[in-house]
Design an enzyme around this catalytic site. Structure first.
Site, mmCIF file in Angstrom:
data_model
loop_
_atom_site.group_PDB
_atom_site.id
_atom_site.type_symbol
_atom_site.label_atom_id
_atom_site.label_comp_id
_atom_site.label_asym_id
_atom_site.label_seq_id
_atom_site.Cartn_x
_atom_site.Cartn_y
_atom_site.Cartn_z
ATOM 1 N N HIS A 171 8.782 55.504 3.489
ATOM 2 C CA HIS A 171 8.301 54.547 4.500
ATOM 3 C C HIS A 171 7.506 55.318 5.554
ATOM 4 O O HIS A 171 8.069 55.858 6.501
ATOM 5 C CB HIS A 171 9.482 53.809 5.124
ATOM 6 C CG HIS A 171 9.096 52.580 5.900
ATOM 7 N ND1 HIS A 171 7.790 52.278 6.227
ATOM 8 C CD2 HIS A 171 9.849 51.561 6.398
ATOM 9 C CE1 HIS A 171 7.770 51.128 6.904
ATOM 10 N NE2 HIS A 171 8.995 50.677 7.012
ATOM 11 N N ASN B 95 4.722 51.269 9.944
ATOM 12 C CA ASN B 95 5.460 50.420 10.892
ATOM 13 C C ASN B 95 6.226 51.149 11.994
ATOM 14 O O ASN B 95 7.228 50.648 12.502
ATOM 15 C CB ASN B 95 6.421 49.487 10.127
ATOM 16 C CG ASN B 95 5.697 48.599 9.138
ATOM 17 O OD1 ASN B 95 4.463 48.543 9.142
ATOM 18 N ND2 ASN B 95 6.423 47.918 8.269
ATOM 19 N N TYR C 173 8.035 54.023 12.083
ATOM 20 C CA TYR C 173 9.264 54.799 11.845
ATOM 21 C C TYR C 173 8.933 56.295 11.725
ATOM 22 O O TYR C 173 7.788 56.698 11.940
ATOM 23 C CB TYR C 173 10.022 54.224 10.639
ATOM 24 C CG TYR C 173 10.371 52.775 10.904
ATOM 25 C CD1 TYR C 173 11.288 52.450 11.915
ATOM 26 C CD2 TYR C 173 9.715 51.745 10.252
ATOM 27 C CE1 TYR C 173 11.559 51.121 12.227
ATOM 28 C CE2 TYR C 173 9.990 50.413 10.563
ATOM 29 C CZ TYR C 173 10.907 50.106 11.549
ATOM 30 O OH TYR C 173 11.164 48.794 11.877
ATOM 31 N N ASN D 269 6.117 48.627 16.709
ATOM 32 C CA ASN D 269 6.997 49.653 17.294
ATOM 33 C C ASN D 269 6.248 50.619 18.204
ATOM 34 O O ASN D 269 6.447 51.839 18.142
ATOM 35 C CB ASN D 269 7.773 50.407 16.201
ATOM 36 C CG ASN D 269 8.958 49.621 15.679
ATOM 37 O OD1 ASN D 269 9.627 48.921 16.439
ATOM 38 N ND2 ASN D 269 9.204 49.708 14.379
HETATM 39 C C1 LIG Z 1 12.716 40.091 7.286
HETATM 40 C C2 LIG Z 1 11.680 41.164 7.110
HETATM 41 C C3 LIG Z 1 12.091 42.485 7.012
HETATM 42 C C4 LIG Z 1 11.144 43.506 6.798
HETATM 43 N N1 LIG Z 1 11.587 44.802 6.624
HETATM 44 C C5 LIG Z 1 10.714 45.757 6.228
HETATM 45 C C6 LIG Z 1 11.182 47.040 5.818
HETATM 46 O O1 LIG Z 1 12.384 47.342 5.778
HETATM 47 N N2 LIG Z 1 10.249 47.953 5.428
HETATM 48 C C7 LIG Z 1 8.910 47.667 5.439
HETATM 49 O O2 LIG Z 1 8.102 48.529 5.077
HETATM 50 N N3 LIG Z 1 8.442 46.453 5.805
HETATM 51 C C8 LIG Z 1 9.310 45.484 6.172
HETATM 52 N N4 LIG Z 1 8.843 44.221 6.446
HETATM 53 C C9 LIG Z 1 7.407 43.897 6.268
HETATM 54 C C10 LIG Z 1 7.167 43.321 4.857
HETATM 55 O O3 LIG Z 1 7.367 44.333 3.873
HETATM 56 C C11 LIG Z 1 5.736 42.769 4.696
HETATM 57 O O4 LIG Z 1 4.804 43.797 4.920
HETATM 58 C C12 LIG Z 1 5.462 41.597 5.621
HETATM 59 O O5 LIG Z 1 6.486 40.623 5.531
HETATM 60 C C13 LIG Z 1 4.104 40.921 5.305
HETATM 61 O O6 LIG Z 1 4.079 40.464 3.982
HETATM 62 P P1 LIG Z 1 4.261 38.888 3.626
HETATM 63 O O7 LIG Z 1 3.156 38.165 4.367
HETATM 64 O O8 LIG Z 1 4.094 38.814 2.133
HETATM 65 O O9 LIG Z 1 5.619 38.477 4.115
HETATM 66 C C14 LIG Z 1 9.764 43.187 6.714
HETATM 67 C C15 LIG Z 1 9.357 41.859 6.850
HETATM 68 C C16 LIG Z 1 10.289 40.847 7.028
HETATM 69 C C17 LIG Z 1 9.826 39.412 7.111
#
Ligand SMILES: Cc1cc2nc3c(=O)[nH]c(=O)nc-3n(C[C@H](O)[C@H](O)[C@H](O)COP(=O)(O)O)c2cc1C
Length: 363
Positions: free
Chosen positions: A175, A178, A180, A235
């Site tokens: 990762h 975002n 981290y 973040n």
């Molecule tokens: C509930 C939730 C938890 C997420 N946790 C992570 C995570 O642990 N790691 C990560 O790289 N992105 C995380 N994301 C971002 C998603 O991987 C993704 O990039 C984002 O939801 C946009 O894609 P979508 O429009 O298909 O939902 C999270 C998003 C949501 C909604």
């Protein structure tokens, strides 16, 4: 003919379709160990996705910044994950575990005894972290990692990569997005170091590249991917003038490592700044491995981006969270369940394993 729903062979893997499940933290792992409920959640979604990428999973006690997120550094965690990889494989999908070290994004309340909130430098992130004990609280100023701490962290990634293979994962996703730990090293606002890990982009990228080299050496190049968020601001990661040049450097340097995939984040559909097409094109041009794009995809845009050769796989988050049978719904044009934000991070089955599938809905 649909590219999205057709099997594809990439490197040593044949995926049943080109849909990857985006990594999503769900905070259901009590004691940081994933259990049978977590296995059921992934088993359901493995019916739709060719590749499951798990929620952020810590390679270190120091990386458990959020409540109830899983780790993959202890024997109990490896045993827990084994049930999940078995469940996913039984549905014909592949699974990579996302290694997320939260770094300065965390709170001591969420960390086990002896662990600490750490970062490349003692630079506070604006914002708050929730803990079950006290609710939201400001992030603490992280402890700046010494060079010995950096070496220890690289070793933790390496051990977790080996644990991932032992737990039955096809591989790991680092990762690097975002806000981290890995991104904290890349970005100049959170990395003010004056040693070999700070300053120029060559130095700010060194930690990421060291982790890639250590993990690919430990488990193999085809078993390591990385997620990056160029132009991401989540973040407390502000935009800065050299952003595009820095990420172009990373694209070239990562290509030289030979790792399996790069997965790009685009959160503009969630209100984040736009990610210029030029930077996505740079990754496609410079990186010869598999490219995964993500963010706000529906079936039509996924199909058209695949047809245009922009990506090899398309990662889908919220639609899969809320629709375990997403492929059936997309293929038939059936309406989608909306995701319930109130239960994104709450314990238990509600809003997790109880989203209805078409066959169980009343006629
Ligand atoms: C509930 C939730 C938890 C997420 N946790 C992570 C995570 O642990 N790691 C990560 O790289 N992105 C995380 N994301 C971002 C998603 O991987 C993704 O990039 C984002 O939801 C946009 O894609 P979508 O429009 O298909 O939902 C999270 C998003 C949501 C909604």
């Amino acid at each position: 003919m649909s590219l999205l729903y057709s099997p594809v062979t990439l490197g040593p893997y044949t995926f049943k379709n080109r849909i990857a499940m985006s990594p999503m933290t769900r905070s259901r792992s009590q004691g940081n160990v994933p259990d049978d409920l977590v296995a059921e959640y992934y088993r359901q979604r493995a019916a739709s996705a060719g590749l499951i990428i798990t929620e952020g999973t810590s390679p270190s006690p120091n990386g458990l910044g959020y409540p109830r997120i899983p780790g993959i550094f202890s024997a109990a965690q490896v045993a827990g994950w084994k049930k999940i990889t078995d469940a996913v494989h039984s549905k014909g999908a592949k699974i990579f575990v996302q290694l997320m070290h939260t770094g300065r994004i965390g709170h001591p309340n969420n960390l086990p005894e002896g662990a600490a909130v750490v970062g490349p430098s003692a630079v506070l992130a604006a914002g708050e972290m929730y803990s079950d004990a006290e609710g939201p609280k400001p992030h603490p100023t992280p402890k700046a990692m010494t060079e010995a701490d950096v070496k220890t962290a690289i070793g933790e990634y390496e051990l977790s990569a080996k644990n991932a293979v032992a737990a039955g994962f096809e591989g790991i996703e680092l990762h690097g997005a975002n806000g981290y730990l890995l991104e904290q090293f890349i970005r100049p606002n959170s990395n003010t170091r004056t040693d070999a890990y700070g300053g120029s982009i060559e130095n700010r990228a060194r930690f990421v590249l060291d982790v890639v080299k250590a993990t690919t050496a430990a488990i193999g190049k085809d078993k390591v991917g990385i997620r990056l968020s160029p132009f991401g601001v989540f973040n407390d990661m502000p935009l800065y003038p050299e952003m595009e040049a820095d990420y172009a450097y990373l694209a070239r340097a990562l290509n030289a490592t030979g790792l399996f995939y790069i997965h790009l984040v685009d959160h503009s559909a969630m209100g984040a700044p736009a990610v210029p097409q030029s930077i996505k094109d740079t990754f496609r041009k410079e990186f010869k491995g598999v490219l995964i794009l993500s963010g706000g995809y529906d079936a039509a845009r996924a199909e058209s981006d695949l047809a245009a050769g922009k990506a090899d796989l398309i990662a889908v988050g919220r639609p899969l969270l809320a629709n375990p049978d997403l492929v059936d719904r997309w293929k038939t044009g059936a309406p989608l369940n909306p995701p319930d934000m109130d239960t994104f991070y709450t314990p238990g089955a509600k809003g997790y394993t109880d989203y209805p599938v078409l066959a169980t809905q009343p006629a």
